[in-house]
Design a protein around this motif. Structure first.
Motif, PDB file in Angstrom:
ATOM      1  N   ILE A   1       0.844  -1.204   0.000  1.00 35.27           N
ATOM      2  CA  ILE A   1       0.000   0.000   0.000  1.00 35.27           C
ATOM      3  C   ILE A   1       0.880   1.255   0.000  1.00 35.27           C
ATOM      4  N   ARG A   2       1.904   1.234   0.840  1.00 34.41           N
ATOM      5  CA  ARG A   2       2.747   2.434   0.953  1.00 34.41           C
ATOM      6  C   ARG A   2       3.556   2.685  -0.323  1.00 34.41           C
ATOM      7  N   ALA A   3       4.030   1.610  -0.968  1.00 33.80           N
ATOM      8  CA  ALA A   3       4.836   1.802  -2.183  1.00 33.80           C
ATOM      9  C   ALA A   3       3.966   2.245  -3.360  1.00 33.80           C
ATOM     10  N   ALA A   4       2.675   1.897  -3.312  1.00 32.51           N
ATOM     11  CA  ALA A   4       1.791   2.254  -4.441  1.00 32.51           C
ATOM     12  C   ALA A   4       1.658   3.769  -4.584  1.00 32.51           C
ATOM     13  N   ASN A   5       1.758   4.497  -3.492  1.00 31.80           N
ATOM     14  CA  ASN A   5       1.567   5.948  -3.568  1.00 31.80           C
ATOM     15  C   ASN A   5       2.673   6.655  -4.354  1.00 31.80           C
ATOM     16  N   PRO A   6       3.969   6.479  -4.007  1.00 27.80           N
ATOM     17  CA  PRO A   6       4.991   7.110  -4.853  1.00 27.80           C
ATOM     18  C   PRO A   6       5.013   6.547  -6.275  1.00 27.80           C
ATOM     19  N   ALA A   7       4.660   5.265  -6.444  1.00 31.26           N
ATOM     20  CA  ALA A   7       4.639   4.710  -7.815  1.00 31.26           C
ATOM     21  C   ALA A   7       3.593   5.454  -8.646  1.00 31.26           C
ATOM     22  N   ALA A   8       2.416   5.705  -8.058  1.00 32.93           N
ATOM     23  CA  ALA A   8       1.360   6.431  -8.789  1.00 32.93           C
ATOM     24  C   ALA A   8       1.824   7.852  -9.099  1.00 32.93           C
ATOM     25  N   GLU A   9       2.452   8.490  -8.123  1.00 31.69           N
ATOM     26  CA  GLU A   9       2.953   9.861  -8.350  1.00 31.69           C
ATOM     27  C   GLU A   9       3.931   9.879  -9.519  1.00 31.69           C
ATOM     28  N   ASN A  10       4.833   8.889  -9.536  1.00 31.03           N
ATOM     29  CA  ASN A  10       5.867   8.859 -10.574  1.00 31.03           C
ATOM     30  C   ASN A  10       5.275   8.592 -11.956  1.00 31.03           C
ATOM     31  N   ILE A  11       4.298   7.689 -12.018  1.00 31.96           N
ATOM     32  CA  ILE A  11       3.661   7.413 -13.320  1.00 31.96           C
ATOM     33  C   ILE A  11       2.946   8.678 -13.809  1.00 31.96           C
ATOM     34  N   ALA A  12       2.223   9.340 -12.909  1.00 34.05           N
ATOM     35  CA  ALA A  12       1.487  10.555 -13.323  1.00 34.05           C
ATOM     36  C   ALA A  12       2.457  11.633 -13.816  1.00 34.05           C
ATOM     37  N   LYS A  13       3.594  11.784 -13.130  1.00 30.49           N
ATOM     38  CA  LYS A  13       4.580  12.795 -13.556  1.00 30.49           C
ATOM     39  C   LYS A  13       5.102  12.478 -14.958  1.00 30.49           C
ATOM     40  N   LEU A  14       5.417  11.198 -15.208  1.00 31.59           N
ATOM     41  CA  LEU A  14       5.974  10.817 -16.514  1.00 31.59           C
ATOM     42  C   LEU A  14       4.935  10.990 -17.620  1.00 31.59           C
ATOM     43  N   VAL A  15       3.682  10.636 -17.322  1.00 29.92           N
ATOM     44  CA  VAL A  15       2.622  10.779 -18.330  1.00 29.92           C
ATOM     45  C   VAL A  15       2.430  12.260 -18.678  1.00 29.92           C
ATOM     46  N   GLU A  16       2.373  13.093 -17.657  1.00 33.14           N
ATOM     47  CA  GLU A  16       2.203  14.533 -17.900  1.00 33.14           C
ATOM     48  C   GLU A  16       3.347  15.084 -18.741  1.00 33.14           C
ATOM     49  N   TRP A  17       4.545  14.683 -18.388  1.00 32.92           N
ATOM     50  CA  TRP A  17       5.740  15.156 -19.088  1.00 32.92           C
ATOM     51  C   TRP A  17       5.697  14.730 -20.558  1.00 32.92           C
ATOM     52  N   GLU A  18       5.329  13.471 -20.804  1.00 33.88           N
ATOM     53  CA  GLU A  18       5.275  13.002 -22.197  1.00 33.88           C
ATOM     54  C   GLU A  18       4.172  13.688 -22.969  1.00 33.88           C
ATOM     55  N   LEU A  19       3.021  13.863 -22.312  1.00 30.70           N
ATOM     56  CA  LEU A  19       1.911  14.529 -23.010  1.00 30.70           C
ATOM     57  C   LEU A  19       2.258  15.976 -23.345  1.00 30.70           C
ATOM     58  N   ALA A  20       3.152  16.563 -22.540  1.00 27.64           N
ATOM     59  CA  ALA A  20       3.578  17.944 -22.805  1.00 27.64           C
ATOM     60  C   ALA A  20       4.705  18.000 -23.841  1.00 27.64           C
ATOM     61  N   GLY A  21       5.052  16.862 -24.434  1.00 32.09           N
ATOM     62  CA  GLY A  21       6.060  16.850 -25.494  1.00 32.09           C
ATOM     63  C   GLY A  21       7.334  16.125 -25.123  1.00 32.09           C
TER      64      GLY A  21
END
Ligand SMILES: Cc1cc2nc3c(=O)[nH]c(=O)nc-3n(C[C@H](O)[C@H](O)[C@H](O)COP(=O)(O)OP(=O)(O)OC[C@H]3O[C@@H](n4cnc5c(N)ncnc54)[C@H](O)[C@@H]3O)c2cc1C
Length: 386
Positions: free
Chosen positions: A295-315
């Motif tokens: 449960i605890r590791a899922a939180n930073p993993a979700a944060e990291n995936i969201a950051k990478l997706v946003e970054w890629e969508l921004a180019g």
């Protein structure tokens, strides 16, 4: 952009729910599990003695997600370089970012007879099978021997349930329960004060503990052991043998549990969270395979995936975003030992009513955190009766 989460256990459910809130709207989100329910696995041993708890610990996946598409299928294999998942339906799912949250399988280490004669405990069906065989023995009126191999979180709790079941069936005098552990203490990866209190609770329920004792073979009626230091061998009668002696990676990853580092990334686009991965956190500590860690590791993993997706969508220009490291901090550990419990909160070790109340509140707290308030209430009721 497609994000795929494989496995809807503690890691997969926590990660997906967080991504539902944080992924940009143009990203698609899918979660795959072979079951259509989420199992609160850290309570599954309770089913051995209290089958009615099943309702409280199985949560339909459809009630857990608003945005994610749920696919009920078995993952056959994952190509983490290509970002491709093969399902038993014949379908292939492609992902831009993926998370492996497939939990673990029981490891048998090629020990002769152990897979064939040992009950495993991962599911409600496993617990029901143990209950059925235990009740046959306890109600037979004959002396019986029960052996549990492996004294981690599952083994300790299974032995505790079986001892309390024997007592409830009025069969304690006729039944020997032995708990075997290869290392030099029960609950071997936990703090010493916790180990000592767990051993005391097991002892109070007449469970015989053999530490530094490795299982070498099992047959229909016996478990062979070897003492790790002296080399002495023994044959224990076993009318019922439960094997909780270790975990391996999921079948879909050929039994592998890859090591992931502090950002929980296995490859550029694939994360691994929960029992599936051997996690080394930002402090360089190996993280124990547990619901608590998943449960605890899922939180930073979700944060990291969201950051990478946003970054890629921004180019995807410039450097990759800095990823959040996982630091494993838990307030403590709790196990049930039949009708008792042991809790370590900071340096303090609790037993008796206080530990039981904490155990009930942890399971209920988890269910409430995924908005399953009714099930949380049911669980508290079951735990208090236990
Ligand atoms: C009896 C018992 C007692 C325990 N007690 C405690 C405790 O007190 N405290 C604690 O912290 N931990 C405890 N644990 C450990 C804890 O349950 C696990 O560490 C935890 O479940 C790991 O979470 P996870 O999300 O990695 O995997 P899981 O919760 O196992 O979830 C994995 C998911 O992946 C799915 N899946 C697996 N393979 C496939 C596939 N090929 N295709 C599709 N889906 C698949 C499964 O159906 C499952 O939903 C206990 C475990 C047991 C068995």
């Amino acid at each position: 952009m497609h994000v795929v989460v494989l496995g809807a256990g503690y890691a997969g459910v926590t990660l997906t729910r967080k991504l539902e809130d944080t992924l940009p709207p143009e990203a698609d989100l899918t979660i795959v599990d072979e079951s259509d329910t989420h199992l609160v696995q850290h309570e599954v041993h309770r089913v051995i003695r209290r089958p009615s708890i099943t309702d409280a610990i199985e949560v339909p996946l459809e009630s857990l997600f608003d945005r994610a598409e749920v696919i009920t299928a078995r993952v056959e294999s994952v190509d983490t370089d290509a970002g491709a998942v093969t399902l038993d339906t014949g379908e292939t799912l492609a992902y831009d970012y993926g998370a492996l949250c497939l939990g673990s399988e029981t490891a048998f280490y090629d020990l002769p007879g152990v897979a064939a004669h040992g009950h495993t405990l991962k599911s409600v069906a496993d617990a029901e099978a143990i209950r059925e065989q235990a009740l046959d023995l306890l109600d037979s009126g004959e002396p019986a021997s029960i052996v549990v191999g492996g004294a981690g979180l599952s083994g300790v709790q299974v032995a505790g349930e079986l001892a309390t079941l024997a007592s409830e069936e009025g069969a304690s005098e006729r039944v020997d329960i032995t708990l075997l552990e290869q290392q030099d203490a029960v609950a071997p990866v936990f703090p010493e004060a916790f180990q000592d209190a767990v051993a005391d609770e097991l002892g109070e329920r007449d469970i015989e503990i053999h530490t530094e004792t490795a299982v070498t073979e099992a047959t229909d009626t016996a478990v062979a052991t070897r003492h790790e230091r002296t080399g002495e061998t023994d044959d224990l009668d076993a009318d019922l043998f439960v094997w909780t002696g270790g975990i391996a990676g999921p079948d879909a990853m050929a039994g592998d549990r890859p090591v992931v580092q502090r950002d929980l990334r296995l490859t550029d686009s694939t994360f691994a969270v929960g029992d599936t991965a051997r996690i080394v956190d930002a402090n360089g500590e190996a993280v124990p395979a547990s619901a608590s860690a998943a449960i605890r590791a899922a939180n930073p993993a979700a944060e990291n995936i969201a950051k990478l997706v946003e970054w890629e969508l921004a180019g995807g220009d410039g450097f990759e975003p800095e990823l959040t490291p996982f630091r494993f901090n838990v307030p403590g550990w709790i196990v049930s030992v039949g009708d008792g419990a042991v809790a370590q909160v900071g340096p303090e070790v609790l037993t008796g009513g206080a530990a039981k109340a904490l155990k009930a509140s942890v399971g209920a707290g988890y269910l409430s955190s995924i908005q399953e308030v009714q099930k949380a209430t049911e669980l508290v009721g079951e735990e208090i009766e236990a």
